[in-house]
Design an enzyme around this catalytic site. Structure first.
Site, mmCIF file in Angstrom:
data_model
loop_
_atom_site.group_PDB
_atom_site.id
_atom_site.type_symbol
_atom_site.label_atom_id
_atom_site.label_comp_id
_atom_site.label_asym_id
_atom_site.label_seq_id
_atom_site.Cartn_x
_atom_site.Cartn_y
_atom_site.Cartn_z
ATOM 1 N N HIS A 118 9.746 -24.100 9.076
ATOM 2 C CA HIS A 118 8.666 -24.760 9.828
ATOM 3 C C HIS A 118 7.289 -24.615 9.192
ATOM 4 O O HIS A 118 6.451 -25.500 9.328
ATOM 5 C CB HIS A 118 8.592 -24.188 11.257
ATOM 6 C CG HIS A 118 9.748 -24.598 12.119
ATOM 7 N ND1 HIS A 118 9.712 -24.547 13.496
ATOM 8 C CD2 HIS A 118 10.976 -25.072 11.801
ATOM 9 C CE1 HIS A 118 10.871 -24.964 13.991
ATOM 10 N NE2 HIS A 118 11.661 -25.274 12.980
ATOM 11 N N ASP A 122 0.862 -1.186 0.000
ATOM 12 C CA ASP A 122 0.000 0.000 0.000
ATOM 13 C C ASP A 122 0.901 1.238 0.000
ATOM 14 O O ASP A 122 2.129 1.141 -0.140
ATOM 15 C CB ASP A 122 -1.001 -0.040 1.167
ATOM 16 C CG ASP A 122 -0.339 0.171 2.528
ATOM 17 O OD1 ASP A 122 0.908 0.256 2.606
ATOM 18 O OD2 ASP A 122 -1.079 0.267 3.526
ATOM 19 N N HIS A 123 0.299 2.420 0.168
ATOM 20 C CA HIS A 123 1.088 3.673 0.125
ATOM 21 C C HIS A 123 2.161 3.698 1.220
ATOM 22 O O HIS A 123 3.262 4.192 0.992
ATOM 23 C CB HIS A 123 0.153 4.880 0.270
ATOM 24 C CG HIS A 123 -0.727 4.806 1.473
ATOM 25 N ND1 HIS A 123 -1.820 3.953 1.536
ATOM 26 C CD2 HIS A 123 -0.669 5.444 2.665
ATOM 27 C CE1 HIS A 123 -2.391 4.090 2.717
ATOM 28 N NE2 HIS A 123 -1.720 4.962 3.431
ATOM 29 N N ARG A 138 8.261 -33.600 10.349
ATOM 30 C CA ARG A 138 7.084 -33.384 11.196
ATOM 31 C C ARG A 138 6.326 -32.109 10.818
ATOM 32 O O ARG A 138 5.120 -31.992 11.079
ATOM 33 C CB ARG A 138 7.485 -33.323 12.677
ATOM 34 C CG ARG A 138 8.327 -32.112 13.041
ATOM 35 C CD ARG A 138 8.914 -32.230 14.433
ATOM 36 N NE ARG A 138 9.666 -31.037 14.808
ATOM 37 C CZ ARG A 138 10.923 -30.775 14.417
ATOM 38 N NH1 ARG A 138 11.555 -31.616 13.600
ATOM 39 N NH2 ARG A 138 11.541 -29.684 14.823
ATOM 40 N N HIS A 139 7.022 -31.179 10.198
ATOM 41 C CA HIS A 139 6.373 -29.918 9.824
ATOM 42 C C HIS A 139 5.383 -30.101 8.664
ATOM 43 O O HIS A 139 4.449 -29.324 8.519
ATOM 44 C CB HIS A 139 7.424 -28.872 9.452
ATOM 45 C CG HIS A 139 8.405 -28.620 10.549
ATOM 46 N ND1 HIS A 139 8.037 -28.069 11.759
ATOM 47 C CD2 HIS A 139 9.731 -28.888 10.639
ATOM 48 C CE1 HIS A 139 9.099 -27.986 12.538
ATOM 49 N NE2 HIS A 139 10.145 -28.476 11.887
ATOM 50 N N CYS A 146 3.084 -3.269 4.086
ATOM 51 C CA CYS A 146 2.235 -2.128 4.446
ATOM 52 C C CYS A 146 2.922 -1.446 5.633
ATOM 53 O O CYS A 146 4.100 -1.701 5.898
ATOM 54 C CB CYS A 146 0.790 -2.548 4.724
ATOM 55 S SG CYS A 146 0.495 -3.517 6.214
ATOM 56 N N GLY A 147 2.236 -0.569 6.329
ATOM 57 C CA GLY A 147 2.893 0.159 7.408
ATOM 58 C C GLY A 147 3.431 -0.761 8.484
ATOM 59 O O GLY A 147 4.595 -0.677 8.876
ATOM 60 N N THR A 148 2.585 -1.655 8.952
ATOM 61 C CA THR A 148 2.996 -2.607 9.992
ATOM 62 C C THR A 148 3.254 -3.999 9.440
ATOM 63 O O THR A 148 3.839 -4.836 10.132
ATOM 64 C CB THR A 148 1.887 -2.745 11.044
ATOM 65 O OG1 THR A 148 0.696 -3.199 10.369
ATOM 66 C CG2 THR A 148 1.621 -1.429 11.751
ATOM 67 N N GLY A 149 2.751 -4.280 8.267
ATOM 68 C CA GLY A 149 2.773 -5.641 7.717
ATOM 69 C C GLY A 149 1.610 -6.476 8.207
ATOM 70 O O GLY A 149 1.365 -7.576 7.706
ATOM 71 N N ILE A 150 0.877 -5.954 9.178
ATOM 72 C CA ILE A 150 -0.199 -6.747 9.801
ATOM 73 C C ILE A 150 -1.407 -6.851 8.866
ATOM 74 O O ILE A 150 -1.872 -7.949 8.536
ATOM 75 C CB ILE A 150 -0.604 -6.142 11.161
ATOM 76 C CG1 ILE A 150 0.566 -6.222 12.148
ATOM 77 C CG2 ILE A 150 -1.820 -6.886 11.727
ATOM 78 C CD1 ILE A 150 0.330 -5.447 13.455
ATOM 79 N N GLY A 151 -1.920 -5.706 8.447
ATOM 80 C CA GLY A 151 -3.132 -5.729 7.629
ATOM 81 C C GLY A 151 -2.948 -6.500 6.330
ATOM 82 O O GLY A 151 -3.794 -7.320 5.950
HETATM 83 C C1 RB5 Z 1 -2.021 2.660 6.448
HETATM 84 O O1 RB5 Z 1 -2.126 3.877 7.108
HETATM 85 C C2 RB5 Z 1 -1.826 1.533 7.445
HETATM 86 O O2 RB5 Z 1 -2.976 1.345 8.196
HETATM 87 C C3 RB5 Z 1 -1.448 0.243 6.737
HETATM 88 O O3 RB5 Z 1 -0.303 0.455 5.973
HETATM 89 C C4 RB5 Z 1 -1.126 -0.946 7.629
HETATM 90 O O4 RB5 Z 1 -0.199 -0.616 8.611
HETATM 91 C C5 RB5 Z 1 -2.262 -1.719 8.123
HETATM 92 O O5 RB5 Z 1 -2.114 -2.803 8.722
#
Ligand code: RB5
Length: 145
Positions: free
Chosen positions: A102, A11-12, A136-137, A69-74
């Site tokens: 693994h 993303d941006h 095992r994995h 992305c910003g955190t990689g989480i989303g």
């Molecule tokens: C964008 O502002 C931010 O929410 C996105 O990059 C990401 O961190 C979401 O998980």
């Protein structure tokens, strides 16, 4: 198996790091499928880019994926909603190695606002060169499906 073709998207918030990683991949001889986004200033939605990489990998257009992305989480959550995708959010080389050994991860997720370029490149190269350990994995990874 060593990966040769890599789908990459961000993303941006991840655009700048994604561009550097795509360049690094090309310079290292990988075939790169860049699925966007195209700049850091236009706000976009990370699920669209996680989906694009997941579909490319699951559909055989690329052997592995990288999402940023910003955190990689989303974007890792988005990629993991697709059957056959095992996206791993990594912050260091150890997690990048172990998600391959693994979990047979096929998508690397990175948080551009949390790690620097050098660590991101270390994660990238370790992810791409590390083989699944099997044994095992294999049973455990099969249960993910
Ligand atoms: C964008 O502002 C931010 O929410 C996105 O990059 C990401 O961190 C979401 O998980």
């Amino acid at each position: 198996m060593s990966f040769k073709s890599i789908a990459i998207a961000a993303d941006h918030a991840g655009y700048d790091l994604k561009s550097k990683l795509a360049e690094e991949l090309r310079a290292s001889g990988y075939e790169v499928l860049d699925l966007g986004t195209g700049d850091a200033t236009t706000s976009v939605d990370y699920p669209d880019f996680g989906k694009a990489v997941a579909e490319a990998v699951a559909g055989g257009k690329a052997e592995a994926g990288v999402v940023v992305c910003g955190t990689g989480i989303g974007i890792s959550i988005a990629a993991n909603r697709h059957p056959g995708i095992r996206a791993a959010l990594c912050h260091d080389e150890t997690s990048a190695r172990l998600c391959r050994e693994h979990n047979d991860a096929n998508v690397l997720a990175l948080g551009a606002r949390l790690i620097g370029e050098v660590v991101a490149k270390d994660c990238l190269h370790t992810f791409l060169k590390t083989e699944f350990a099997g044994d095992r994995h294999t049973r455990r990874v099969e249960k993910l499906g």
